[in-house]
Write a protein that holds these residues in place. Sequence first.
Motif, mmCIF file in Angstrom:
data_model
loop_
_atom_site.group_PDB
_atom_site.id
_atom_site.type_symbol
_atom_site.label_atom_id
_atom_site.label_comp_id
_atom_site.label_asym_id
_atom_site.label_seq_id
_atom_site.Cartn_x
_atom_site.Cartn_y
_atom_site.Cartn_z
ATOM 1 N N PHE A 38 -25.433 95.397 20.855
ATOM 2 C CA PHE A 38 -24.767 94.692 19.672
ATOM 3 C C PHE A 38 -23.481 94.963 19.491
ATOM 4 N N VAL A 39 -22.813 96.072 19.671
ATOM 5 C CA VAL A 39 -21.450 96.542 19.764
ATOM 6 C C VAL A 39 -20.576 95.754 20.908
ATOM 7 N N GLN A 48 -20.240 92.212 19.718
ATOM 8 C CA GLN A 48 -19.225 91.908 18.566
ATOM 9 C C GLN A 48 -17.569 92.102 19.388
ATOM 10 N N GLN A 49 -17.870 92.894 20.372
ATOM 11 C CA GLN A 49 -16.471 93.209 21.144
ATOM 12 C C GLN A 49 -15.989 91.859 21.838
ATOM 13 N N ALA A 97 -17.252 88.957 21.196
ATOM 14 C CA ALA A 97 -16.912 87.729 20.542
ATOM 15 C C ALA A 97 -15.328 87.884 19.971
ATOM 16 N N MET A 98 -15.067 89.023 19.542
ATOM 17 C CA MET A 98 -13.755 89.211 19.293
ATOM 18 C C MET A 98 -12.640 88.936 20.414
ATOM 19 N N GLU A 158 -21.622 81.458 15.977
ATOM 20 C CA GLU A 158 -22.958 82.282 15.786
ATOM 21 C C GLU A 158 -23.508 82.750 17.066
ATOM 22 N N ARG A 202 -26.538 85.904 18.742
ATOM 23 C CA ARG A 202 -27.089 86.986 18.373
ATOM 24 C C ARG A 202 -27.643 87.722 19.842
ATOM 25 N N SER A 214 -27.547 89.298 14.536
ATOM 26 C CA SER A 214 -26.734 88.298 14.909
ATOM 27 C C SER A 214 -25.342 88.548 14.280
ATOM 28 N N ILE A 215 -24.409 87.728 14.771
ATOM 29 C CA ILE A 215 -22.989 87.735 14.185
ATOM 30 C C ILE A 215 -22.435 86.299 13.909
ATOM 31 N N PHE A 253 -18.887 84.305 13.065
ATOM 32 C CA PHE A 253 -17.495 84.107 12.936
ATOM 33 C C PHE A 253 -16.925 82.703 12.810
#
Length: 209
Positions: free
Chosen positions: A47-48, A51-52, A54-55, A180, A182, A198-199, A201
């Motif tokens: 999950f981390v 996020q990373q 995606a950024m 979006e 997941r 999920s994330i 942005f």
Amino acid sequence: MINVIKNERGTSLIEVVSVMVITIVIISAALYGVVAFYKSYRRISDFVGLQQEAMELMVTMQNGIDTDEGYAANFMGIANSRSMRITNYSSFLNKGNGVELVPPRSSPIESNDRMLFIYENDVINAYWTYRGRHIGPYRLFPSEQYEDVVEIVDFGVSDPTRGVGLAVKENLGLIQINLEARVRMNDSPRPSQREYRSIHFRTLMARKV
């Protein structure tokens, strides 16, 4: 003189078996704890990682990719583009699957230079042309490391000025990126029993040139 009474009976088979059973139970409990900890750690790590990445995708699209293999850096991105347009744009949905950029050029040989960020085949890729050299697909998201656990639910590029004024779709100054995705949190073979985190942005990106 003190007599010490000693038990010279020895160890019985029942005692040996009991010790073995207790040892096996302890080892099994320890292994279960290690496996449970590893699975929990892996899920958190995935999950981390989602996020990373995606950024990193957002930063890459905004600031660009270094397209020059030589010593001089040449970044093609939204921030320094001369013009940009949404690819496969639907006016009904106000949405496309990518953005094509025309970078500034300093010589005639760069007149056909282009950068394309596009969602295709369940991944987000980049393609570019630099001084007649064509590169792509260059995988941006998700990386191959997470391709088995990360899924893109939705990716779209839209015109945030639509409805406010007449936007020129071939040369936008501002776009909105919607991502979006997941990550799967368990290994259940049944889709109905799988768990996800999920994330989502939603980011505005603008040309600065």
